[in-house]
Design a protein around this motif. Structure first.
Motif, PDB file in Angstrom:
ATOM      1  N   VAL A  88      11.173  99.565 145.258  1.00 19.31           N
ATOM      2  CA  VAL A  88      10.847  99.898 146.648  1.00 19.31           C
ATOM      3  C   VAL A  88      10.404  98.602 147.310  1.00 19.31           C
ATOM      4  O   VAL A  88       9.372  98.029 146.935  1.00 19.31           O
ATOM      5  CB  VAL A  88       9.730 100.953 146.730  1.00 19.31           C
ATOM      6  CG1 VAL A  88       9.397 101.258 148.198  1.00 19.31           C
ATOM      7  CG2 VAL A  88      10.124 102.224 145.994  1.00 19.31           C
ATOM      8  N   TYR A  89      11.175  98.112 148.264  1.00 15.91           N
ATOM      9  CA  TYR A  89      10.899  96.815 148.887  1.00 15.91           C
ATOM     10  C   TYR A  89       9.967  96.988 150.087  1.00 15.91           C
ATOM     11  O   TYR A  89      10.381  96.987 151.240  1.00 15.91           O
ATOM     12  CB  TYR A  89      12.202  96.131 149.291  1.00 15.91           C
ATOM     13  CG  TYR A  89      12.926  95.507 148.124  1.00 15.91           C
ATOM     14  CD1 TYR A  89      12.621  94.220 147.683  1.00 15.91           C
ATOM     15  CD2 TYR A  89      13.897  96.227 147.428  1.00 15.91           C
ATOM     16  CE1 TYR A  89      13.269  93.657 146.585  1.00 15.91           C
ATOM     17  CE2 TYR A  89      14.554  95.664 146.324  1.00 15.91           C
ATOM     18  CZ  TYR A  89      14.225  94.383 145.920  1.00 15.91           C
ATOM     19  OH  TYR A  89      14.863  93.817 144.836  1.00 15.91           O
ATOM     20  N   LEU A  94       6.761  90.448 151.964  1.00 16.70           N
ATOM     21  CA  LEU A  94       8.184  90.478 152.288  1.00 16.70           C
ATOM     22  C   LEU A  94       8.472  89.758 153.602  1.00 16.70           C
ATOM     23  O   LEU A  94       9.406  88.948 153.690  1.00 16.70           O
ATOM     24  CB  LEU A  94       8.683  91.931 152.346  1.00 16.70           C
ATOM     25  CG  LEU A  94      10.151  92.129 152.710  1.00 16.70           C
ATOM     26  CD1 LEU A  94      11.065  91.427 151.713  1.00 16.70           C
ATOM     27  CD2 LEU A  94      10.486  93.628 152.780  1.00 16.70           C
ATOM     28  N   ASP A  95       7.679  90.039 154.622  1.00 15.18           N
ATOM     29  CA  ASP A  95       7.905  89.394 155.922  1.00 15.18           C
ATOM     30  C   ASP A  95       7.662  87.890 155.846  1.00 15.18           C
ATOM     31  O   ASP A  95       8.388  87.105 156.477  1.00 15.18           O
ATOM     32  CB  ASP A  95       7.005  90.015 156.985  1.00 15.18           C
ATOM     33  CG  ASP A  95       7.425  91.435 157.364  1.00 15.18           C
ATOM     34  OD1 ASP A  95       8.575  91.804 157.069  1.00 15.18           O
ATOM     35  OD2 ASP A  95       6.593  92.168 157.934  1.00 15.18           O
ATOM     36  N   ASP A  96       6.663  87.476 155.079  1.00 15.86           N
ATOM     37  CA  ASP A  96       6.381  86.043 154.941  1.00 15.86           C
ATOM     38  C   ASP A  96       7.519  85.333 154.214  1.00 15.86           C
ATOM     39  O   ASP A  96       7.896  84.210 154.567  1.00 15.86           O
ATOM     40  CB  ASP A  96       5.067  85.829 154.191  1.00 15.86           C
ATOM     41  CG  ASP A  96       3.852  86.206 155.014  1.00 15.86           C
ATOM     42  OD1 ASP A  96       3.983  86.277 156.255  1.00 15.86           O
ATOM     43  OD2 ASP A  96       2.782  86.427 154.424  1.00 15.86           O
ATOM     44  N   VAL A  97       8.054  85.968 153.166  1.00  9.74           N
ATOM     45  CA  VAL A  97       9.186  85.377 152.454  1.00  9.74           C
ATOM     46  C   VAL A  97      10.379  85.249 153.387  1.00  9.74           C
ATOM     47  O   VAL A  97      11.097  84.238 153.377  1.00  9.74           O
ATOM     48  CB  VAL A  97       9.541  86.210 151.209  1.00  9.74           C
ATOM     49  CG1 VAL A  97      10.846  85.716 150.579  1.00  9.74           C
ATOM     50  CG2 VAL A  97       8.414  86.156 150.187  1.00  9.74           C
ATOM     51  N   ALA A  98      10.578  86.271 154.239  1.00 11.93           N
ATOM     52  CA  ALA A  98      11.664  86.208 155.211  1.00 11.93           C
ATOM     53  C   ALA A  98      11.473  85.030 156.160  1.00 11.93           C
ATOM     54  O   ALA A  98      12.409  84.266 156.433  1.00 11.93           O
ATOM     55  CB  ALA A  98      11.742  87.523 155.981  1.00 11.93           C
ATOM     56  N   PRO A 105      13.950  90.406 156.743  1.00 11.19           N
ATOM     57  CA  PRO A 105      13.514  91.120 155.541  1.00 11.19           C
ATOM     58  C   PRO A 105      14.667  91.810 154.815  1.00 11.19           C
ATOM     59  O   PRO A 105      14.719  91.808 153.585  1.00 11.19           O
ATOM     60  CB  PRO A 105      12.494  92.121 156.085  1.00 11.19           C
ATOM     61  CG  PRO A 105      11.920  91.442 157.295  1.00 11.19           C
ATOM     62  CD  PRO A 105      13.096  90.719 157.911  1.00 11.19           C
ATOM     63  N   GLY A 106      15.578  92.384 155.579  1.00 13.47           N
ATOM     64  CA  GLY A 106      16.732  93.034 154.963  1.00 13.47           C
ATOM     65  C   GLY A 106      17.598  92.051 154.201  1.00 13.47           C
ATOM     66  O   GLY A 106      18.117  92.365 153.118  1.00 13.47           O
ATOM     67  N   GLU A 107      17.758  90.843 154.736  1.00 13.39           N
ATOM     68  CA  GLU A 107      18.549  89.826 154.048  1.00 13.39           C
ATOM     69  C   GLU A 107      17.848  89.347 152.780  1.00 13.39           C
ATOM     70  O   GLU A 107      18.507  89.018 151.784  1.00 13.39           O
ATOM     71  CB  GLU A 107      18.819  88.661 154.994  1.00 13.39           C
ATOM     72  CG  GLU A 107      19.820  88.993 156.095  1.00 13.39           C
ATOM     73  CD  GLU A 107      19.912  87.904 157.149  1.00 13.39           C
ATOM     74  OE1 GLU A 107      20.997  87.772 157.755  1.00 13.39           O
ATOM     75  OE2 GLU A 107      18.901  87.195 157.379  1.00 13.39           O
ATOM     76  N   VAL A 108      16.510  89.290 152.810  1.00 15.37           N
ATOM     77  CA  VAL A 108      15.766  88.937 151.595  1.00 15.37           C
ATOM     78  C   VAL A 108      16.071  89.948 150.495  1.00 15.37           C
ATOM     79  O   VAL A 108      16.345  89.575 149.342  1.00 15.37           O
ATOM     80  CB  VAL A 108      14.253  88.877 151.867  1.00 15.37           C
ATOM     81  CG1 VAL A 108      13.479  88.767 150.551  1.00 15.37           C
ATOM     82  CG2 VAL A 108      13.914  87.706 152.781  1.00 15.37           C
ATOM     83  N   VAL A 109      16.043  91.225 150.834  1.00 17.52           N
ATOM     84  CA  VAL A 109      16.342  92.280 149.862  1.00 17.52           C
ATOM     85  C   VAL A 109      17.772  92.125 149.343  1.00 17.52           C
ATOM     86  O   VAL A 109      18.029  92.230 148.136  1.00 17.52           O
ATOM     87  CB  VAL A 109      16.126  93.667 150.481  1.00 17.52           C
ATOM     88  CG1 VAL A 109      16.579  94.757 149.509  1.00 17.52           C
ATOM     89  CG2 VAL A 109      14.662  93.866 150.863  1.00 17.52           C
ATOM     90  N   GLU A 110      18.705  91.857 150.247  1.00 13.62           N
ATOM     91  CA  GLU A 110      20.099  91.686 149.829  1.00 13.62           C
ATOM     92  C   GLU A 110      20.253  90.509 148.874  1.00 13.62           C
ATOM     93  O   GLU A 110      20.989  90.598 147.881  1.00 13.62           O
ATOM     94  CB  GLU A 110      20.984  91.477 151.057  1.00 13.62           C
ATOM     95  CG  GLU A 110      21.151  92.721 151.913  1.00 13.62           C
ATOM     96  CD  GLU A 110      21.958  92.441 153.168  1.00 13.62           C
ATOM     97  OE1 GLU A 110      22.399  91.287 153.356  1.00 13.62           O
ATOM     98  OE2 GLU A 110      22.160  93.382 153.961  1.00 13.62           O
ATOM     99  N   TRP A 173       1.940  84.914 143.107  1.00 13.69           N
ATOM    100  CA  TRP A 173       3.340  85.032 143.515  1.00 13.69           C
ATOM    101  C   TRP A 173       3.425  85.907 144.763  1.00 13.69           C
ATOM    102  O   TRP A 173       2.534  86.718 145.039  1.00 13.69           O
ATOM    103  CB  TRP A 173       4.166  85.622 142.389  1.00 13.69           C
ATOM    104  CG  TRP A 173       4.309  84.709 141.198  1.00 13.69           C
ATOM    105  CD1 TRP A 173       3.378  83.827 140.712  1.00 13.69           C
ATOM    106  CD2 TRP A 173       5.450  84.583 140.354  1.00 13.69           C
ATOM    107  NE1 TRP A 173       3.864  83.168 139.624  1.00 13.69           N
ATOM    108  CE2 TRP A 173       5.137  83.604 139.368  1.00 13.69           C
ATOM    109  CE3 TRP A 173       6.693  85.203 140.311  1.00 13.69           C
ATOM    110  CZ2 TRP A 173       6.038  83.245 138.368  1.00 13.69           C
ATOM    111  CZ3 TRP A 173       7.597  84.843 139.313  1.00 13.69           C
ATOM    112  CH2 TRP A 173       7.270  83.872 138.367  1.00 13.69           C
ATOM    113  N   ARG A 174       4.513  85.754 145.496  1.00 14.59           N
ATOM    114  CA  ARG A 174       4.689  86.510 146.745  1.00 14.59           C
ATOM    115  C   ARG A 174       5.367  87.848 146.454  1.00 14.59           C
ATOM    116  O   ARG A 174       6.436  87.895 145.842  1.00 14.59           O
ATOM    117  CB  ARG A 174       5.480  85.687 147.757  1.00 14.59           C
ATOM    118  CG  ARG A 174       4.723  84.427 148.179  1.00 14.59           C
ATOM    119  CD  ARG A 174       5.462  83.623 149.248  1.00 14.59           C
ATOM    120  NE  ARG A 174       4.783  82.360 149.490  1.00 14.59           N
ATOM    121  CZ  ARG A 174       3.867  82.163 150.438  1.00 14.59           C
ATOM    122  NH1 ARG A 174       3.535  83.170 151.237  1.00 14.59           N
ATOM    123  NH2 ARG A 174       3.300  80.977 150.603  1.00 14.59           N
TER     124      ARG A 174
END
Length: 208
Positions: A88-89, A94-98, A105-110, A173-174
Motif C-alpha cells: 500500500v503506497y 512518498l511526496d518527498d521522494v517524488a 507520486p504515481g510515477e514513483v510507485v511505477e 530510510w524514506r
C-alpha cells in the motif's frame, strides 16, 4: 579474491563482487563443509564460521568452491527464489521522494514496482534485506534526522537500495508504503523471507 582468517573460528572470503558472493553462498548451502555453522554473504565477501574445524582444510575447501563460483560459466546450485510483495503506497515520505526525484507520486510507485530487485545481503537488523537494482531515479538520500521508530512492514528507499523493515526499529530510510507480508518470522525456516539472491517485485495494492 582472497581468503583470510577472521577471529578464532571463521574465514572471510573476499569474492570481489556481489554475484560471486551469491554463487559461493549458494554452493556452501547446497553442500555445507563439515563443521560450518554460519554463512554470512556480504556485498563482496562471504564470512564462514566453523568452530573447531581445521583452518587449513577449511581454507582448501573454500578455495575450491571460490574457483567454481568465480568461473565465467558458473551456475548457482539452485534457481533463485522469487517473491512478490503487495504494498500500500501511502508512506509518509512518498511526496518527498517524488519532489527529490522530479517525479509525481504515481510515477514513483511505477518506478518502484517496475523493476525486479535482488536481495544483496542482510544487515542492520535480523531479516533486513538490502534490495539492489532500484531505479536510479529513486536514489534519494536518507533522512537528515532518523525516526525513532519505523513500523514493521514499512517499505522504504535510501541511496541505491530499497528495503522492507522486518520489525519496528529506528530508521532513516524514506518511507514509500507498507506491506502486510511478514519478512521475518523466528518460527519459520529460514526465519528471513528475503534471503541473499532472492528476486523481489513490489505490487501496488489498495488497503489490505
Amino acid at each position: 579474491m582472497s581468503i583470510r582468517r577472521a577471529g578464532e573460528h571463521a574465514m572471510l572470503v573476499e569474492t570481489g563482487s556481489l554475484e560471486v558472493s551469491h554463487r559461493l553462498d549458494a554452493l556452501l548451502r547446497a553442500d555445507r563443509p563439515c563443521g560450518v555453522v554460519e554463512i554470512v554473504p556480504g556485498p563482496v565477501t562471504v564470512l564462514v564460521t566453523a568452530p573447531g574445524t581445521d583452518p587449513a582444510r577449511l581454507r582448501d575447501e573454500l578455495s575450491r568452491l571460490l574457483d567454481t563460483a568465480s568461473a565465467a560459466d558458473a551456475a548457482v546450485a539452485a534457481p533463485a527464489p522469487e517473491v512478490t510483495l503487495p504494498v500500500v503506497y501511502d508512506g509518509a515520505d512518498l511526496d518527498d521522494v517524488a519532489a527529490l526525484s522530479g517525479l509525481s507520486p504515481g510515477e514513483v510507485v511505477e518506478r518502484h514496482t517496475g523493476r525486479e530487485l535482488v536481495v544483496g545481503w542482510l544487515g542492520f537488523a535480523p531479516g533486513f534485506a538490502y534490495l539492489t537494482g532500484l531505479d536510479p531515479a529513486l536514489h534519494v538520500p536518507r533522512l537528515d534526522t532518523p525516526r525513532t521508530s519505523v513500523p514493521a512492514g514499512a517499505v522504504a528507499v535510501a541511496g541505491p537500495y530499497s528495503a522492507v523493515y522486518p520489525s519496528a526499529s529506528p530508521g532513516g530510510w524514506r518511507l514509500l508504503g507498507r506491506s502486510a507480508t511478514a519478512v521475518w518470522d523466528v518460527a519459520a525456516d529460514p526465519p528471513a523471507l528475503l534471503t541473499p539472491g532472492t528476486r523481489v517485485r513490489f505490487l501496488a495494492v489498495g488497503e489490505p
